[in-house]
Scaffold this active site. Structure first.
Site, PDB file in Angstrom:
ATOM      1  N   LYS A 147       0.857  -1.191   0.000  1.00 51.84           N
ATOM      2  CA  LYS A 147       0.000   0.000   0.000  1.00 51.84           C
ATOM      3  C   LYS A 147       0.885   1.230   0.000  1.00 51.84           C
ATOM      4  O   LYS A 147       1.686   1.442   0.916  1.00 51.84           O
ATOM      5  CB  LYS A 147      -0.905  -0.014   1.227  1.00 51.84           C
ATOM      6  CG  LYS A 147      -1.746   1.247   1.358  1.00 51.84           C
ATOM      7  CD  LYS A 147      -2.810   1.111   2.423  1.00 51.84           C
ATOM      8  CE  LYS A 147      -3.570   2.409   2.604  1.00 51.84           C
ATOM      9  NZ  LYS A 147      -4.626   2.273   3.624  1.00 51.84           N
ATOM     10  N   ARG A 169     -10.762   9.803   2.211  1.00 51.62           N
ATOM     11  CA  ARG A 169     -10.591  10.490   3.502  1.00 51.62           C
ATOM     12  C   ARG A 169     -11.695  11.523   3.707  1.00 51.62           C
ATOM     13  O   ARG A 169     -12.107  11.779   4.840  1.00 51.62           O
ATOM     14  CB  ARG A 169      -9.192  11.107   3.596  1.00 51.62           C
ATOM     15  CG  ARG A 169      -8.108  10.018   3.623  1.00 51.62           C
ATOM     16  CD  ARG A 169      -6.691  10.586   3.632  1.00 51.62           C
ATOM     17  NE  ARG A 169      -5.701   9.533   3.453  1.00 51.62           N
ATOM     18  CZ  ARG A 169      -4.410   9.749   3.233  1.00 51.62           C
ATOM     19  NH1 ARG A 169      -3.941  10.983   3.173  1.00 51.62           N
ATOM     20  NH2 ARG A 169      -3.579   8.720   3.079  1.00 51.62           N
ATOM     21  N   LYS A 199       1.379   9.913   5.810  1.00 51.74           N
ATOM     22  CA  LYS A 199       1.485   8.521   6.260  1.00 51.74           C
ATOM     23  C   LYS A 199       2.760   7.844   5.745  1.00 51.74           C
ATOM     24  O   LYS A 199       2.840   6.622   5.651  1.00 51.74           O
ATOM     25  CB  LYS A 199       0.231   7.756   5.812  1.00 51.74           C
ATOM     26  CG  LYS A 199      -1.063   8.329   6.402  1.00 51.74           C
ATOM     27  CD  LYS A 199      -2.277   7.429   6.134  1.00 51.74           C
ATOM     28  CE  LYS A 199      -3.529   7.950   6.839  1.00 51.74           C
ATOM     29  NZ  LYS A 199      -4.697   7.056   6.666  1.00 51.74           N
ATOM     30  N   GLU A 229       7.194  -6.805   0.990  1.00 58.53           N
ATOM     31  CA  GLU A 229       5.993  -6.696   1.831  1.00 58.53           C
ATOM     32  C   GLU A 229       5.034  -7.862   1.563  1.00 58.53           C
ATOM     33  O   GLU A 229       4.483  -8.454   2.489  1.00 58.53           O
ATOM     34  CB  GLU A 229       5.256  -5.379   1.544  1.00 58.53           C
ATOM     35  CG  GLU A 229       5.936  -4.133   2.087  1.00 58.53           C
ATOM     36  CD  GLU A 229       5.668  -3.899   3.577  1.00 58.53           C
ATOM     37  OE1 GLU A 229       5.010  -4.739   4.216  1.00 58.53           O
ATOM     38  OE2 GLU A 229       6.134  -2.869   4.093  1.00 58.53           O
ATOM     39  N   LYS A 233      -2.165  -1.563  -3.856  1.00 58.16           N
ATOM     40  CA  LYS A 233      -3.044  -0.400  -3.818  1.00 58.16           C
ATOM     41  C   LYS A 233      -2.222   0.857  -3.951  1.00 58.16           C
ATOM     42  O   LYS A 233      -1.192   0.941  -3.278  1.00 58.16           O
ATOM     43  CB  LYS A 233      -3.769  -0.437  -2.471  1.00 58.16           C
ATOM     44  CG  LYS A 233      -4.653   0.718  -2.157  1.00 58.16           C
ATOM     45  CD  LYS A 233      -5.211   0.560  -0.766  1.00 58.16           C
ATOM     46  CE  LYS A 233      -5.983   1.809  -0.441  1.00 58.16           C
ATOM     47  NZ  LYS A 233      -6.346   1.874   0.942  1.00 58.16           N
ATOM     48  N   SER A 288     -10.316   5.472  -4.424  1.00 55.92           N
ATOM     49  CA  SER A 288     -11.276   6.566  -4.563  1.00 55.92           C
ATOM     50  C   SER A 288     -10.870   7.617  -5.605  1.00 55.92           C
ATOM     51  O   SER A 288     -11.695   8.061  -6.398  1.00 55.92           O
ATOM     52  CB  SER A 288     -11.487   7.234  -3.203  1.00 55.92           C
ATOM     53  OG  SER A 288     -10.255   7.663  -2.649  1.00 55.92           O
ATOM     54  N   TYR A 295     -14.968   0.824  -6.627  1.00 58.50           N
ATOM     55  CA  TYR A 295     -16.234   1.556  -6.464  1.00 58.50           C
ATOM     56  C   TYR A 295     -17.110   1.397  -7.714  1.00 58.50           C
ATOM     57  O   TYR A 295     -18.265   1.774  -7.697  1.00 58.50           O
ATOM     58  CB  TYR A 295     -15.943   3.034  -6.187  1.00 58.50           C
ATOM     59  CG  TYR A 295     -15.136   3.221  -4.920  1.00 58.50           C
ATOM     60  CD1 TYR A 295     -15.753   3.209  -3.679  1.00 58.50           C
ATOM     61  CD2 TYR A 295     -13.749   3.365  -4.965  1.00 58.50           C
ATOM     62  CE1 TYR A 295     -15.018   3.341  -2.509  1.00 58.50           C
ATOM     63  CE2 TYR A 295     -13.001   3.513  -3.811  1.00 58.50           C
ATOM     64  CZ  TYR A 295     -13.647   3.490  -2.580  1.00 58.50           C
ATOM     65  OH  TYR A 295     -12.908   3.609  -1.433  1.00 58.50           O
TER      66      TYR A 295
HETATM   67  C1  PBG Z   1      -7.416   3.448   5.784  1.00 63.25           C
HETATM   68  C2  PBG Z   1      -7.689   3.216   4.352  1.00 63.25           C
HETATM   69  C3  PBG Z   1      -7.513   4.145   3.321  1.00 63.25           C
HETATM   70  C4  PBG Z   1      -8.029   3.562   2.178  1.00 63.25           C
HETATM   71  C5  PBG Z   1      -8.472   2.286   2.520  1.00 63.25           C
HETATM   72  N1  PBG Z   1      -8.236   2.070   3.877  1.00 63.25           N
HETATM   73  C6  PBG Z   1      -7.012   5.540   3.358  1.00 63.25           C
HETATM   74  C7  PBG Z   1      -5.663   5.805   3.822  1.00 63.25           C
HETATM   75  O1  PBG Z   1      -4.823   4.920   3.973  1.00 63.25           O
HETATM   76  O2  PBG Z   1      -5.414   6.977   4.092  1.00 63.25           O
HETATM   77  C8  PBG Z   1      -8.106   4.242   0.831  1.00 63.25           C
HETATM   78  C9  PBG Z   1      -9.147   3.729  -0.098  1.00 63.25           C
HETATM   79  C10 PBG Z   1      -9.527   4.647  -1.200  1.00 63.25           C
HETATM   80  O3  PBG Z   1      -8.921   5.715  -1.430  1.00 63.25           O
HETATM   81  O4  PBG Z   1     -10.468   4.298  -1.901  1.00 63.25           O
HETATM   82  N2  PBG Z   1      -6.443   2.729   6.400  1.00 63.25           N
END
Ligand code: PBG
Length: 330
Positions: free
Chosen positions: A196, A206, A223, A239, A254, A280, A319
């Site tokens: 990720k 978010r 992050k 990972e 992701k 998203s 989505y």
């Molecule tokens: C939270 C999480 C996130 C997403 C899935 N789980 C956001 C982040 O890590 O800040 C993002 C999914 C998306 O953007 O559709 N741990």
């Protein structure tokens, strides 16, 4: 060699193209991410994600029944809790009567066949909007793992089929797997968000959960100490391999479209199913451009999904799942 070989022969018409097509999509390739809110009879569209809603549990159940009827077999669920339930430890995350746990029980009861994969990370419960616990300005790894383990157990107790840690702490898959085994949850799987990346494509998500890192002194602004650097490839493979060794049943990459090279490399490196999260921001871009008439929505949607599958995805969290399934069932 030309003209003995003419590559266009196999493209002559749709029948020929269809018999030599290497990749196909089915509704069981999809997982649908869903946002659940407190209350009842509540539905609100997420402004940066047209067609995607936050719904109260009663309306979520109606939606899950509809998803099941069109061939969707798995959902990823996220909850939006009120600010008063947030703190630094995220302890609402393992409240057995919390919104997530109630939702898992109610959805399982209403649609037993639907595979439920709750998100495991502290950000929706953290006053700081981080996936882990903060101590002296740092995200602390091992204490966060203890919290994620309690959270995962509470999901399994509620009836989740899989838990889906999306936090990127080191060693969390092992900690969760051990706890699940010790508590008799042998058949509860782990879909790990393994590779990720620290990505700006998560912005609309978010917004949906009001979970962005807050702007405070002593709170990391982003992050990047746990999510990966998007310039890197090698650590994605490490990972994924680490997570498989720790007991992950499915590994995830992701975001999706901009990371398909990583998807293929991870696919070649592991012997478990690979999931891809088309996130998203990817969804928002297609919606925005097609609203302006700049792209053909349905064609772009199907092209992206097919290309994600071709790159090596066994499963796609998207989505677009509902819209694509409806189109594919036509
Ligand atoms: C939270 C999480 C996130 C997403 C899935 N789980 C956001 C982040 O890590 O800040 C993002 C999914 C998306 O953007 O559709 N741990």
């Amino acid at each position: 060699m030309f003209p003995l070989s003419r590559n266009r022969r196999l493209r002559t018409n749709e029948s020929i193209r269809s018999i030599v097509r290497e990749t196909s999509l089915s509704t069981s390739d999809f997982m649908f991410p869903m946002f659940i809110a407190e209350g009842s009879n509540f539905i609100a569209e997420i402004p940066s994600m047209p067609g995607i809603y936050r719904r109260s549990l009663d309306l979520t159940i109606k939606e899950v029944k509809e998803l099941w009827s069109i061939g969707i077999k798995a959902i990823n669920i996220y909850v939006k809790v009120s600010d008063s339930l947030k703190d630094n430890t995220g302890k609402e995350a393992w409240n057995k009567d919390g919104l997530m746990q109630k939702s898992i029980r109610a959805i399982k009861d209403a649609v037993p066949g639907m595979i439920i994969m709750p998100d495991v990370a502290l950000d929706p419960y953290s006053i700081y909007g981080h996936d882990g616990i903060i101590h002296k300005g740092q995200i602390v790894n091992d204490a966060t793992n203890d919290a994620l383990t309690l959270m995962s157990l509470s999901h399994a107790d509620a009836g989740a089929d899989f838990v889906a840690p999306s936090d990127m702490m080191d060693g969390r898959v092992l900690a969760i797997r051990r706890a699940l085994e010790q508590n008799g949850h042998h058949n509860v799987g782990i879909m790990s968000y393994s590779a990720k990346y620290a990505s700006s494509f998560y912005g609309p998500f978010r917004d949906a959960l009001d979970s962005a890192p807050v702007d405070l002194q002593d709170v990391p602004k982003d992050k990047k100490t746990y999510q990966m650097d998007y310039a890197n490839r090698i650590e994605a493979i490490k990972e994924a391999l680490d997570d498989v060794e720790e007991g992950a049943d499915i590994v995830m990459v992701k975001p999706g479209i901009a990371y398909l090279d990583i998807v293929r490399e991870v696919k070649n490196a592991v012997n478990v199913p690979v999931a891809v999260f088309q996130v998203s921001g990817e969804y928002a871009m297609v919606k925005a451009a097609s609203e302006r008439g700049w792209l053909d929505h349905d064609k772009i949607m199907m092209e992206q999904l097919m290309c994600i599958k071709r790159a090596g995805a066994n499963l796609i969290s998207t989505y677009f799942a509902k819209e694509a399934a409806i189109l594919m069932n036509k």
